[in-house]
Design an enzyme around this catalytic site. Structure first.
Site, short mmCIF file in Angstrom:
data_model
loop_
_atom_site.label_atom_id
_atom_site.label_comp_id
_atom_site.label_asym_id
_atom_site.label_seq_id
_atom_site.Cartn_x
_atom_site.Cartn_y
_atom_site.Cartn_z
CD GLU A 128 -2.63 -1.27 2.60
OE1 GLU A 128 -2.55 -0.32 3.42
OE2 GLU A 128 -3.36 -2.25 2.74
CB SER A 133 9.89 -2.76 3.89
OG SER A 133 10.53 -2.33 2.71
CD1 TRP A 157 4.41 1.12 -5.35
CD2 TRP A 157 5.00 0.89 -7.49
NE1 TRP A 157 5.09 2.24 -5.72
CE2 TRP A 157 5.46 2.13 -7.03
CE3 TRP A 157 5.25 0.53 -8.82
CZ2 TRP A 157 6.16 3.02 -7.84
CZ3 TRP A 157 5.94 1.40 -9.63
CH2 TRP A 157 6.38 2.63 -9.13
CB ILE A 158 -1.00 -4.56 -7.54
CG1 ILE A 158 -1.23 -3.96 -6.14
CG2 ILE A 158 -1.38 -6.03 -7.61
CD1 ILE A 158 -0.26 -4.45 -5.07
NE ARG A 269 33.39 -0.10 -31.15
CZ ARG A 269 33.15 0.94 -31.94
NH1 ARG A 269 32.53 0.78 -33.11
NH2 ARG A 269 33.53 2.15 -31.57
CD GLU A 364 8.75 -11.54 -6.26
OE1 GLU A 364 9.90 -11.99 -6.30
OE2 GLU A 364 7.90 -11.75 -7.13
CD GLU A 368 18.48 -1.87 1.27
OE1 GLU A 368 17.43 -1.98 0.63
OE2 GLU A 368 19.58 -1.62 0.74
#
Ligand SMILES: Cc1cc2nc3c(=O)[nH]c(=O)nc-3n(C[C@H](O)[C@H](O)[C@H](O)COP(=O)(O)OP(=O)(O)OC[C@H]3O[C@@H](n4cnc5c(N)ncnc54)[C@H](O)[C@@H]3O)c2cc1C
Length: 385
Positions: A128, A133, A157-158, A269, A364, A368
């Site tokens: 939400e 987190s 952010w779904i 290259r 997910e 951190e």
């Protein structure tokens, strides 16, 4: 210890690799630019058994082992981390697997076969605006009215939020209990009061749909709960543990794609009269890219093997996700360097790979949060003490 894939796993990997090269890669750059999701890709994946790979056949799944599922994740993400997001980590890890583990027989029969056939798309609605987190800060509420629940709130952010037919929604049924008061509900898009708004101009994963979901007095039958009332945190964490593993595999795929592009370019290259791949400082970058991607791949297999054997895999999934995502970002950055100025354009895939790798690093659970899980699991300390 056997580090070889068995013949079934090799067959599944090659099938996913061929499919991704033929059906996804050719339009990946265009779909990234246009933020375009192709439902026909989902349908084709369903036809090959790629939409419910680790699910038992009785629920329409392919019945593949977990390592095979992770190989599919790697190969699909090697072509497009956006298609991986839509069809694998969300549809299977975050939607089908928690239903398989915590759903009633009726819910499994109602949703699993149709999601494996691609007739229904799922999404996982936990985040939400004020709760990312910190899942215990969930504000979306559910109150009991007779034998039904009434849901109110919004989710941010779904992934698949604007296109999913059914959402796994996490809502507070007893706010005083914080994370122990969260319950997981299956809410169908057709429910009156359910709406969504697409989020545009993401930096990466642009061919996957991301949306805000709003729930206004959505009435949900009591039988649509996974587990029991108050089990939502447990359901969500199980889904996220599964998803971290699939996303770690996807990071390996993105890293591999960066290696593929860098090796091709370094061979072609020429500077100072010879291919740049002949310079030892370029070889050093390639060596780091390959080493980190291989290390990540074995972390993924290790955690996948534990999951397949139904042994604890939480710490190993977080190690895999943390390391593989950081490695994918570093590997994509090096691929851009090897491309020189051309790497800083959309003419080559390496910019997209970096933008996608950063997205995989975030969702997910950020790096951190993975470190917190690894530390807690190692010290034997519970999440909420
Ligand atoms: C492309 C994309 C797709 C997504 N798809 C989904 C989806 O399908 N379903 C869903 O529910 N969510 C989804 N999300 C949301 C995602 O899971 C969250 O963005 C993520 O968990 C971080 O939450 P946040 O954005 O609120 O950041 P915050 O939690 O506010 O974190 C901000 C920063 O603070 C750090 N931080 C937070 N807490 C701590 C702590 N205790 N110690 C140290 N550092 C800390 C974080 O690591 C981060 O660096 C998606 C996000 C993106 C970008």
């Amino acid at each position: 210890m056997d580090f070889d894939l068995n013949s079934d796993q090799v067959m599944v990997r090659n099938m996913a690799r061929d499919f991704a090269a033929k059906e996804i890669l050719p339009t990946a750059a265009e779909d990234d630019t246009n933020e375009h999701y192709r439902p026909e890709t989902t349908e084709k994946m369903a036809a090959l058994g790629l939409l419910g790979a680790p699910l038992p056949q009785e629920y329409g799944g392919a019945g593949f082992d977990y390592i095979s599922y992770l190989l599919i994740c790697e190969e699909i993400a090697r072509a497009s981390a956006g298609v991986f997001t839509t069809c694998l980590t969300v549809q299977t890890s975050l939607f089908q697997l928690p239903i398989l583990r915590f759903g009633s027989q009726e819910l499994k029969q109602k949703y699993l076969p149709r999601t494996t056939k691609g007739e229904l798309l799922g999404c996982f609605a936990m985040t939400e605006t004020g709760s990312g987190s910190d899942v215990a800060a969930t504000e979306t509420s559910a109150r009991l009215d007779g034998d039904k629940w009434v849901l109110n709130g919004s989710k941010m952010w779904i992934s698949n939020g604007g296109i999913a037919d059914v959402a796994l929604v996490f809502a507070q049924t007893d706010k005083a209990k914080l994370h122990r008061g969260i319950t997981a509900f299956l809410v169908e898009r057709k429910t009156p009061g359910f709406s969504s708004r697409n989020i545009h101009n993401k930096l990466g994963l642009r061919d996957s749909n991301t949306a805000e979901i709003v729930l206004h007095d959505c009435v949900v039958p009591a039988e649509n709960i996974l587990g029991g009332s108050g089990d939502g945190f447990k359901v969500g964490m199980y889904a996220l543990d599964c998803a971290r593993l699939s996303t770690a595999a996807a990071c390996v795929g993105v890293g591999q794609a960066a290696i593929d592009a860098a090796v091709k370019y370094a061979r072609e290259r020429k500077q100072f009269g010879k291919p740049i791949g002949g310079f030892q400082l370029i070889q050093e970058m390639v060596a780091d890219m390959v080493t980190e991607t291989e290390v990540a791949r074995y972390f993924v297999y290790r955690a996948g093997d534990l999951k397949e054997k139904d042994r604890p895999f939480v710490r190993e999934a977080s190690i895999a996700k943390y390391y593989a995502a950081e490695a994918a970002v570093r590997t994509a950055q090096k691929a851009i360097k090897i491309h020189g100025g051309y790497g800083y354009s959309n003419e080559y895939p390496v910019g997209r790979l970096l933008r996608d790798a950063v997205g995989l690093q975030l969702y997910e659970g950020t790096a951190e949060i993975q470190k917190l899980i690894i530390g807690r699991e190692t010290l034997g300390i519970a999440a909420f003490v």
